[in-house]
Design a protein around this motif. Structure first.
Motif, PDB file in Angstrom:
ATOM      1  N   ASP A 101      -7.284   8.091 -26.870  1.00 55.37           N
ATOM      2  CA  ASP A 101      -7.737   7.216 -27.957  1.00 55.37           C
ATOM      3  C   ASP A 101      -6.575   6.428 -28.561  1.00 55.37           C
ATOM      4  OD1 ASP A 101     -10.399   7.935 -27.681  1.00 55.37           O
ATOM      5  OD2 ASP A 101     -10.280   9.505 -29.215  1.00 55.37           O
ATOM      6  N   ALA A 102      -5.456   7.098 -28.831  1.00 56.24           N
ATOM      7  CA  ALA A 102      -4.292   6.427 -29.411  1.00 56.24           C
ATOM      8  C   ALA A 102      -3.720   5.397 -28.441  1.00 56.24           C
ATOM      9  CB  ALA A 102      -3.224   7.446 -29.799  1.00 56.24           C
ATOM     10  N   LEU A 103      -3.686   5.742 -27.169  1.00 54.94           N
ATOM     11  CA  LEU A 103      -3.193   4.824 -26.153  1.00 54.94           C
ATOM     12  C   LEU A 103      -4.085   3.590 -26.060  1.00 54.94           C
ATOM     13  CD1 LEU A 103      -1.089   4.401 -23.908  1.00 54.94           C
ATOM     14  CD2 LEU A 103      -2.601   5.661 -22.385  1.00 54.94           C
ATOM     15  N   SER A 104      -5.381   3.790 -26.094  1.00 50.20           N
ATOM     16  CA  SER A 104      -6.328   2.677 -26.045  1.00 50.20           C
ATOM     17  C   SER A 104      -6.198   1.772 -27.263  1.00 50.20           C
ATOM     18  CB  SER A 104      -7.769   3.198 -25.955  1.00 50.20           C
ATOM     19  OG  SER A 104      -7.964   3.908 -24.765  1.00 50.20           O
ATOM     20  N   LEU A 105      -6.041   2.372 -28.451  1.00 43.61           N
ATOM     21  CA  LEU A 105      -5.876   1.573 -29.665  1.00 43.61           C
ATOM     22  C   LEU A 105      -4.588   0.748 -29.623  1.00 43.61           C
ATOM     23  CD1 LEU A 105      -7.042   4.075 -32.428  1.00 43.61           C
ATOM     24  CD2 LEU A 105      -8.151   1.930 -31.765  1.00 43.61           C
ATOM     25  N   ARG A 106      -3.502   1.367 -29.177  1.00 42.68           N
ATOM     26  CA  ARG A 106      -2.227   0.650 -29.115  1.00 42.68           C
ATOM     27  C   ARG A 106      -2.298  -0.479 -28.094  1.00 42.68           C
ATOM     28  NH1 ARG A 106       3.189   3.584 -29.319  1.00 42.68           N
ATOM     29  NH2 ARG A 106       2.036   4.840 -30.816  1.00 42.68           N
ATOM     30  N   ALA A 107      -2.914  -0.221 -26.944  1.00 41.33           N
ATOM     31  CA  ALA A 107      -3.053  -1.263 -25.920  1.00 41.33           C
ATOM     32  C   ALA A 107      -3.926  -2.407 -26.424  1.00 41.33           C
ATOM     33  CB  ALA A 107      -3.627  -0.665 -24.641  1.00 41.33           C
ATOM     34  N   ALA A 108      -5.005  -2.084 -27.117  1.00 36.77           N
ATOM     35  CA  ALA A 108      -5.884  -3.119 -27.660  1.00 36.77           C
ATOM     36  C   ALA A 108      -5.146  -3.977 -28.688  1.00 36.77           C
ATOM     37  CB  ALA A 108      -7.128  -2.491 -28.282  1.00 36.77           C
ATOM     38  N   ALA A 109      -4.319  -3.352 -29.516  1.00 34.22           N
ATOM     39  CA  ALA A 109      -3.549  -4.098 -30.516  1.00 34.22           C
ATOM     40  C   ALA A 109      -2.540  -5.021 -29.847  1.00 34.22           C
ATOM     41  CB  ALA A 109      -2.844  -3.130 -31.465  1.00 34.22           C
ATOM     42  N   LEU A 110      -1.892  -4.553 -28.794  1.00 27.99           N
ATOM     43  CA  LEU A 110      -0.935  -5.392 -28.077  1.00 27.99           C
ATOM     44  C   LEU A 110      -1.632  -6.565 -27.397  1.00 27.99           C
ATOM     45  CD1 LEU A 110       1.360  -2.638 -26.531  1.00 27.99           C
ATOM     46  CD2 LEU A 110       1.977  -4.272 -28.316  1.00 27.99           C
ATOM     47  N   ALA A 111      -2.788  -6.301 -26.806  1.00 25.23           N
ATOM     48  CA  ALA A 111      -3.551  -7.379 -26.171  1.00 25.23           C
ATOM     49  C   ALA A 111      -4.012  -8.400 -27.204  1.00 25.23           C
ATOM     50  CB  ALA A 111      -4.745  -6.797 -25.416  1.00 25.23           C
ATOM     51  N   ALA A 112      -4.444  -7.928 -28.366  1.00 31.58           N
ATOM     52  CA  ALA A 112      -4.880  -8.835 -29.428  1.00 31.58           C
ATOM     53  C   ALA A 112      -3.710  -9.667 -29.964  1.00 31.58           C
ATOM     54  CB  ALA A 112      -5.514  -8.044 -30.564  1.00 31.58           C
ATOM     55  N   SER A 113      -2.491  -9.137 -29.840  1.00 25.27           N
ATOM     56  CA  SER A 113      -1.305  -9.864 -30.292  1.00 25.27           C
ATOM     57  C   SER A 113      -0.788 -10.836 -29.237  1.00 25.27           C
ATOM     58  CB  SER A 113      -0.197  -8.883 -30.658  1.00 25.27           C
ATOM     59  OG  SER A 113      -0.573  -8.123 -31.775  1.00 25.27           O
ATOM     60  N   GLY A 114      -1.428 -10.858 -28.076  1.00 19.84           N
ATOM     61  CA  GLY A 114      -1.057 -11.833 -27.062  1.00 19.84           C
ATOM     62  C   GLY A 114      -0.482 -11.292 -25.777  1.00 19.84           C
ATOM     63  N   ALA A 115      -0.367  -9.979 -25.642  1.00 20.01           N
ATOM     64  CA  ALA A 115       0.190  -9.414 -24.411  1.00 20.01           C
ATOM     65  C   ALA A 115      -0.767  -9.639 -23.246  1.00 20.01           C
ATOM     66  CB  ALA A 115       0.459  -7.928 -24.583  1.00 20.01           C
ATOM     67  N   ASP A 116      -0.212 -10.135 -22.149  1.00 16.67           N
ATOM     68  CA  ASP A 116      -0.996 -10.319 -20.926  1.00 16.67           C
ATOM     69  C   ASP A 116      -0.895  -9.105 -20.016  1.00 16.67           C
ATOM     70  OD1 ASP A 116      -1.781 -13.098 -21.393  1.00 16.67           O
ATOM     71  OD2 ASP A 116       0.342 -13.537 -21.143  1.00 16.67           O
ATOM     72  N   VAL A 117       0.267  -8.457 -20.041  1.00 13.67           N
ATOM     73  CA  VAL A 117       0.526  -7.284 -19.209  1.00 13.67           C
ATOM     74  C   VAL A 117       1.060  -6.194 -20.122  1.00 13.67           C
ATOM     75  CG1 VAL A 117       1.888  -6.373 -17.284  1.00 13.67           C
ATOM     76  CG2 VAL A 117       1.097  -8.741 -17.234  1.00 13.67           C
ATOM     77  N   ILE A 118       0.527  -4.981 -19.980  1.00 13.39           N
ATOM     78  CA  ILE A 118       0.985  -3.860 -20.798  1.00 13.39           C
ATOM     79  C   ILE A 118       1.493  -2.765 -19.867  1.00 13.39           C
ATOM     80  CG2 ILE A 118       0.341  -2.117 -22.504  1.00 13.39           C
ATOM     81  CD1 ILE A 118      -1.859  -4.120 -23.411  1.00 13.39           C
ATOM     82  N   ASP A 119       2.768  -2.452 -20.003  1.00 10.65           N
ATOM     83  CA  ASP A 119       3.418  -1.428 -19.198  1.00 10.65           C
ATOM     84  C   ASP A 119       3.326  -0.100 -19.937  1.00 10.65           C
ATOM     85  OD1 ASP A 119       5.210  -0.399 -17.108  1.00 10.65           O
ATOM     86  OD2 ASP A 119       6.668  -0.265 -18.734  1.00 10.65           O
ATOM     87  N   LEU A 120       2.974   0.953 -19.220  1.00 12.23           N
ATOM     88  CA  LEU A 120       2.900   2.278 -19.821  1.00 12.23           C
ATOM     89  C   LEU A 120       4.182   3.033 -19.489  1.00 12.23           C
ATOM     90  CD1 LEU A 120      -0.787   3.265 -19.004  1.00 12.23           C
ATOM     91  CD2 LEU A 120       0.128   2.145 -21.043  1.00 12.23           C
ATOM     92  N   GLY A 121       5.009   3.250 -20.495  1.00 11.90           N
ATOM     93  CA  GLY A 121       6.241   3.995 -20.321  1.00 11.90           C
ATOM     94  C   GLY A 121       6.028   5.440 -20.723  1.00 11.90           C
ATOM     95  N   CYS A 122       6.962   6.282 -20.350  1.00 12.37           N
ATOM     96  CA  CYS A 122       6.814   7.679 -20.722  1.00 12.37           C
ATOM     97  C   CYS A 122       8.152   8.242 -21.173  1.00 12.37           C
ATOM     98  CB  CYS A 122       6.227   8.489 -19.585  1.00 12.37           C
ATOM     99  SG  CYS A 122       7.105   8.353 -18.040  1.00 12.37           S
ATOM    100  N   LEU A 123       8.054   9.334 -21.878  1.00  5.45           N
ATOM    101  CA  LEU A 123       9.238  10.003 -22.417  1.00  5.45           C
ATOM    102  C   LEU A 123       9.797  10.960 -21.368  1.00  5.45           C
ATOM    103  CD1 LEU A 123       7.706  10.767 -25.904  1.00  5.45           C
ATOM    104  CD2 LEU A 123       9.311   8.944 -25.337  1.00  5.45           C
ATOM    105  N   PRO A 124      11.112  11.139 -21.316  1.00  2.00           N
ATOM    106  CA  PRO A 124      11.707  12.038 -20.326  1.00  2.00           C
ATOM    107  C   PRO A 124      11.142  13.452 -20.415  1.00  2.00           C
ATOM    108  CG  PRO A 124      13.401  10.753 -21.431  1.00  2.00           C
ATOM    109  CD  PRO A 124      12.111  10.499 -22.160  1.00  2.00           C
TER     110      PRO A 124
END
Length: 72
Positions: free
Chosen positions: A36-59
């Motif tokens: 849910d948090a990942l989806s919300l963050r991705a939606a916010a980035l897309a709404a801000s104009g992101a065309d591509v969203i990269d999913l990074g991870c913590l070590p």
């Protein structure tokens, strides 16, 4: 984009209409987020104009959602 304001000037929004470009964004802590948090963050980035969203991870963080473990 922020340089005019930095130097005390008023600048208008940048005109990117003459350029063929894609806006990239990254969710650097995707492996630590719930779906849910990942989806919300991705939606916010897309709404801000992101065309591509990269999913990074913590070590050394397992993620059942991403089905991966990030290593150093």
């Amino acid at each position: 984009m922020d340089l005019p304001a930095f130097f005390g000037q008023h600048g208008g929004p940048p005109d990117l209409s003459r350029h063929d470009l894609r806006i990239f964004a990254e969710i650097v802590d995707a492996s630590a987020l719930s779906l849910d948090a990942l989806s919300l963050r991705a939606a916010a980035l897309a709404a801000s104009g992101a065309d591509v969203i990269d999913l990074g991870c913590l070590p050394d963080t397992r993620s059942p959602i991403l089905r991966t473990q990030c290593a150093d």
